[in-house]
Structures are given as C-alpha cells and as structure tokens.
Scaffold this motif. Structure first.
Motif, PDB file in Angstrom:
ATOM      1  N   VAL A  43       0.842  -1.198   0.000  1.00 43.56           N
ATOM      2  CA  VAL A  43       0.000   0.000   0.000  1.00 43.56           C
ATOM      3  C   VAL A  43       0.873   1.243   0.000  1.00 43.56           C
ATOM      4  CG1 VAL A  43      -1.792   1.278   1.239  1.00 43.56           C
ATOM      5  CG2 VAL A  43      -1.861  -1.228   1.175  1.00 43.56           C
ATOM      6  N   VAL A  44       0.644   2.107  -0.983  1.00 47.41           N
ATOM      7  CA  VAL A  44       1.439   3.331  -1.155  1.00 47.41           C
ATOM      8  C   VAL A  44       0.502   4.511  -1.409  1.00 47.41           C
ATOM      9  CG1 VAL A  44       3.401   2.055  -2.084  1.00 47.41           C
ATOM     10  CG2 VAL A  44       1.677   2.967  -3.641  1.00 47.41           C
ATOM     11  N   LYS A  45       1.030   5.722  -1.262  1.00 47.21           N
ATOM     12  CA  LYS A  45       0.235   6.921  -1.554  1.00 47.21           C
ATOM     13  C   LYS A  45       0.437   7.311  -3.010  1.00 47.21           C
ATOM     14  CE  LYS A  45      -0.188  10.105   1.564  1.00 47.21           C
ATOM     15  NZ  LYS A  45       0.074  11.258   2.490  1.00 47.21           N
ATOM     16  N   SER A 272      -2.834   7.437 -11.768  1.00 41.67           N
ATOM     17  CA  SER A 272      -2.438   7.361 -10.361  1.00 41.67           C
ATOM     18  C   SER A 272      -1.116   8.082 -10.120  1.00 41.67           C
ATOM     19  CB  SER A 272      -2.298   5.901  -9.923  1.00 41.67           C
ATOM     20  OG  SER A 272      -1.180   5.288 -10.559  1.00 41.67           O
ATOM     21  N   GLY A 273      -0.343   8.267 -11.192  1.00 43.52           N
ATOM     22  CA  GLY A 273       0.975   8.878 -11.065  1.00 43.52           C
ATOM     23  C   GLY A 273       2.025   7.967 -10.490  1.00 43.52           C
ATOM     24  N   LEU A 274       1.702   6.678 -10.353  1.00 41.80           N
ATOM     25  CA  LEU A 274       2.628   5.746  -9.723  1.00 41.80           C
ATOM     26  C   LEU A 274       3.636   5.185 -10.720  1.00 41.80           C
ATOM     27  CD1 LEU A 274       0.255   3.746  -7.351  1.00 41.80           C
ATOM     28  CD2 LEU A 274       1.943   5.476  -6.698  1.00 41.80           C
ATOM     29  N   VAL A 275       4.855   5.014 -10.224  1.00 43.09           N
ATOM     30  CA  VAL A 275       5.937   4.414 -10.987  1.00 43.09           C
ATOM     31  C   VAL A 275       6.478   3.237 -10.181  1.00 43.09           C
ATOM     32  CG1 VAL A 275       8.187   4.762 -12.064  1.00 43.09           C
ATOM     33  CG2 VAL A 275       6.548   6.668 -11.941  1.00 43.09           C
ATOM     34  N   LEU A 276       6.599   2.077 -10.834  1.00 42.95           N
ATOM     35  CA  LEU A 276       7.236   0.924 -10.201  1.00 42.95           C
ATOM     36  C   LEU A 276       8.540   0.643 -10.941  1.00 42.95           C
ATOM     37  CD1 LEU A 276       7.111  -1.429  -8.140  1.00 42.95           C
ATOM     38  CD2 LEU A 276       6.114  -2.810  -9.980  1.00 42.95           C
ATOM     39  N   TYR A 343      11.765  -3.569  -5.387  1.00 38.94           N
ATOM     40  CA  TYR A 343      10.587  -2.939  -5.973  1.00 38.94           C
ATOM     41  C   TYR A 343      10.486  -1.536  -5.370  1.00 38.94           C
ATOM     42  CZ  TYR A 343       9.330  -7.767  -7.113  1.00 38.94           C
ATOM     43  OH  TYR A 343       9.339  -9.052  -7.577  1.00 38.94           O
ATOM     44  N   LYS A 344      10.782  -0.526  -6.182  1.00 34.96           N
ATOM     45  CA  LYS A 344      10.748   0.862  -5.697  1.00 34.96           C
ATOM     46  C   LYS A 344       9.545   1.578  -6.297  1.00 34.96           C
ATOM     47  CE  LYS A 344      13.289   5.249  -5.691  1.00 34.96           C
ATOM     48  NZ  LYS A 344      12.986   5.543  -4.276  1.00 34.96           N
ATOM     49  N   VAL A 345       8.743   2.177  -5.411  1.00 37.04           N
ATOM     50  CA  VAL A 345       7.567   2.932  -5.838  1.00 37.04           C
ATOM     51  C   VAL A 345       7.852   4.422  -5.690  1.00 37.04           C
ATOM     52  CG1 VAL A 345       5.099   3.306  -5.514  1.00 37.04           C
ATOM     53  CG2 VAL A 345       6.075   1.040  -5.109  1.00 37.04           C
ATOM     54  N   SER A 346       7.518   5.192  -6.723  1.00 40.55           N
ATOM     55  CA  SER A 346       7.697   6.638  -6.695  1.00 40.55           C
ATOM     56  C   SER A 346       6.554   7.282  -7.474  1.00 40.55           C
ATOM     57  CB  SER A 346       9.051   7.028  -7.278  1.00 40.55           C
ATOM     58  OG  SER A 346       9.168   6.570  -8.625  1.00 40.55           O
ATOM     59  N   LEU A 347       6.578   8.588  -7.557  1.00 37.86           N
ATOM     60  CA  LEU A 347       5.562   9.337  -8.321  1.00 37.86           C
ATOM     61  C   LEU A 347       6.154   9.852  -9.609  1.00 37.86           C
ATOM     62  CD1 LEU A 347       3.751  11.336  -5.492  1.00 37.86           C
ATOM     63  CD2 LEU A 347       3.076   9.161  -6.518  1.00 37.86           C
ATOM     64  N   ASN A 348       5.356   9.852 -10.648  1.00 31.86           N
ATOM     65  CA  ASN A 348       5.783  10.318 -11.968  1.00 31.86           C
ATOM     66  C   ASN A 348       5.691  11.847 -11.991  1.00 31.86           C
ATOM     67  OD1 ASN A 348       6.515  10.256 -14.674  1.00 31.86           O
ATOM     68  ND2 ASN A 348       4.401  10.035 -15.378  1.00 31.86           N
ATOM     69  N   LYS A 349       6.827  12.498 -11.820  1.00 29.18           N
ATOM     70  CA  LYS A 349       6.859  13.964 -11.700  1.00 29.18           C
ATOM     71  C   LYS A 349       7.449  14.591 -12.938  1.00 29.18           C
ATOM     72  CE  LYS A 349       7.255  13.807  -6.663  1.00 29.18           C
ATOM     73  NZ  LYS A 349       8.089  14.150  -5.491  1.00 29.18           N
TER      74      LYS A 349
END
Length: 349
Positions: A43-45, A272-276, A343-349
């Motif tokens: 679970v991530v923001k 979602s803006g999520l990056v894996l 597994y690194k989760v970040s936001l697509n900025k």
C-alpha cells in the motif's frame, strides 16, 4: 518504522501462519504471510493523495487455500522455487546423476513442481525495526523434495525503506549440488481502480529476449527485440504492439554486467501517477501480463480477469539447467546462492 506480527489462526502442517506488516513513516506498508512468503498487500500513496494497494490478492488468508483458486493457480504474490519458470521435460543432469521431476505443465516442470516453496510455511527467524523494518523468513527443503537433490536452506529477507523500496534479499545453501532459480510472483496493477493494464507504460532494459517453444519453454536462442513487439527499450504502453489474444509471457535478457544491482524495468500509470521501478542482481526479467488470470472474489470482492495485472519476475534464465551457454543455476555445497531484487515505488513527476 514498525513491524507487526498478526496471527491468522490457521495451522498448516503443524505450523502457524502469521501475517507480518512492515510500515514506514510515510504510511507505506507491506503485508506478508509466512506461508509461501506471500506479499498480500503493498500500500502506497498515489499522486492524488490516496492510499492504494498495488498488488492483487485476497482479503483473508483462507482464500489463498480455496480449491477454486488453486484449480487455476496463478501463484499470487508468492515465492517460486526451487526453480522458477519451466524445466524442459522436467529433466536435468548434474555430473553423472540425472533427475526426473514432476511434469506439471504439459511435459515440463513449472515453478518447482506440484508443491513448491509457495505452498510451504516458512519460519520467522528475525525481525527488525529502526531505519528499515524487515523480516527474515526461512525454509528448509529436504533432499528429494519434488525430486530435487540436496537439503537446501533458503533465507528470504523483506526490507521496507523510507524511500518506499521493498528489498528482497535471498540466500541459500545446500549439502549436495542442486538446481536453484528463485523468483517472486507478485501481480501488480498501478491503476487506482484496477482493470486492464494495456495503458500502463512499460520499459525493460533489454536488447534481447529468449525464444520459447509452444509450451513456453526456453530453447536457448536469443532474439534481438529491435523491430519486434517485444521492444521495450523505450517506454511505451503495454498494449501498443501486443497480440490482444496473447499479451506478453516472455523472458528478457537484461543489458547489464552479470551480478550487478541495476534497473531492469520501469512501469508508469499516468492517472495514479505511480511508478514501479524494479532493480535486480539477476540476469533476466520475465514479463507476464496475466493472460491466464481468472480469479473470482479478490480483494473487495473484485474479479480479476485476463490482463488485469503484470508481473516482473527477476531470475536466472529459465531452463538454464539444460542450456550450458546460459549462466549456471547449479548450486554446490561450498557456494552461497544470493539474489537481490528491489521494488521501488515513486511518483511520476
């Protein structure tokens, strides 16, 4: 950073099934069962400020044991071993000794055989809190289990960092030469409401993929991705070039120095803006877009259908135990098997 152990009340083969939750200061958390080392939640923001679970699975542990789920078993979130993917004809030779495994995928052996590491209760050997929260799980596979040689002891550590990295560190030792090729089989979907992953943007840092026969078993031939639907060297929507009836179920040979920890795959979901981002020491990554997925009553009662997730399975070359030109998947008694995947989760900025 915190670690919490939660009993499920379930006993399998005399061992208690425990859920372990790793949480960082951002509220990111991962829930792991010691049965099959299943990643039940991640679970991530997201970019909209919502807490979002990016892995497929079930709301309760018992649902992982449901006969309807096991009939068309997708290995949700579990470790795969002793040997990931397929071994051709279920056979291999070490020195003068030949071994015949169970043929559970046509004439081939898939993901370790009939009852692999994904169906075992692992021991919780260490838990830590602090700068990182972690848990180390251990399983001893006895000599002859699924007809593999050697008593093999495997440690798998899950570590959650403040940078929203889930680090999987594997170690294994054996008392007899054996074949080993471990991976983890999480199904990811980065869209807030799930659904078909064809619009996820995918990049894989690989100039070649491995040829497969009609049963998805690797032949030993490398094929350049350039000019083919398997070219993910530049980011593109997963559905851009795919055959809609097949999707992707292919092993990519990573452009890297063997053994170095480097970026293998990057997946972006724009809403979602999520990056894996997936980093690994392993030489290949297998992309599976879940063609055969068909699971009823997943999390929140949602049905999971074909192409409702993607897997990035980091490992050694499938069937390498039968292909001498590939990096060896034989572990000897004096050696230590190691692997790291992040597994690194970040936001697509």
């Amino acid at each position: 950073m915190s670690v919490q152990q939660i009993p499920t009340g379930k006993i399998i083969d005399g061992e208690e099934v425990i859920a372990i939750e790793l949480t960082n200061s951002k509220g990111t958390y991962v829930k792991i069962f010691n049965y099959g080392t299943i990643i039940n939640k991640f679970v991530v923001k997201n970019a909209n400020g919502e807490m979002q679970d990016i892995v497929l699975g079930f709301d309760t542990f018992d649902e992982y044991l449901d006969p309807a789920y096991l009939k068309n078993y997708p290995y949700f979130g579990a470790i795969v071993g002793r040997y990931a993917n397929r071994i051709k004809n279920g056979r291999f030779t070490i020195g003068e000794e030949s071994y015949q495994l169970a043929q559970n995928a046509g004439t081939d052996t898939l993901h370790g055989g009939v009852v692999g590491f994904d169906r075992k209760v692992w021991d919780i050997v260490e838990i830590g809190e602090g700068a990182q929260s972690f848990v180390t799980l251990q399983y001893e596979s006895v000599d002859g289990e699924e007809h593999f040689p050697g008593n093999l002891i495997v440690d798998l550590t899950f570590e959650l960092t403040e940078n929203d990295e889930l680090i999987l560190s594997y170690e294994a030792e054996t008392d007899k030469a054996t074949a080993i090729n471990l991976t983890h089989h999480s199904y990811f979907n980065l869209a807030a409401n799930g659904g078909n992953i064809k619009n996820h943007k995918q990049q894989i840092f690989a100039a070649n993929y491995l040829e497969q026969d009609d049963n998805y078993s690797v032949t030993g031939k490398l094929i350049p991705v350039e000019g083919t639907p398997w070219d993910f060297t530049k980011s593109k929507a997963i559905g851009t070039d795919w055959n809609e009836d097949e999707g992707y179920d292919q092993t990519f040979v990573l452009d890297k120095i063997y053994g170095d920890l480097s970026l293998a795959s990057k997946t972006i979901e724009e809403d979602s803006g999520l990056v894996l981002s997936v980093y690994t020491t392993e030489p290949v990554a297998h992309l599976y877009t879940a063609k055969y997925l068909g699971v009823k009553n997943g999390k929140g009662g949602k049905d999971y259908e074909s192409y409702g997730a993607f897997c990035i399975e980091t490992q050694h070359h499938p069937n390498a135990v039968n292909i001498p030109e590939f990096p060896s998947t034989i572990l000897n008694p004096d050696d230590l098997y190691t692997q790291t995947t992040i597994y690194k989760v970040s936001l697509n900025k």
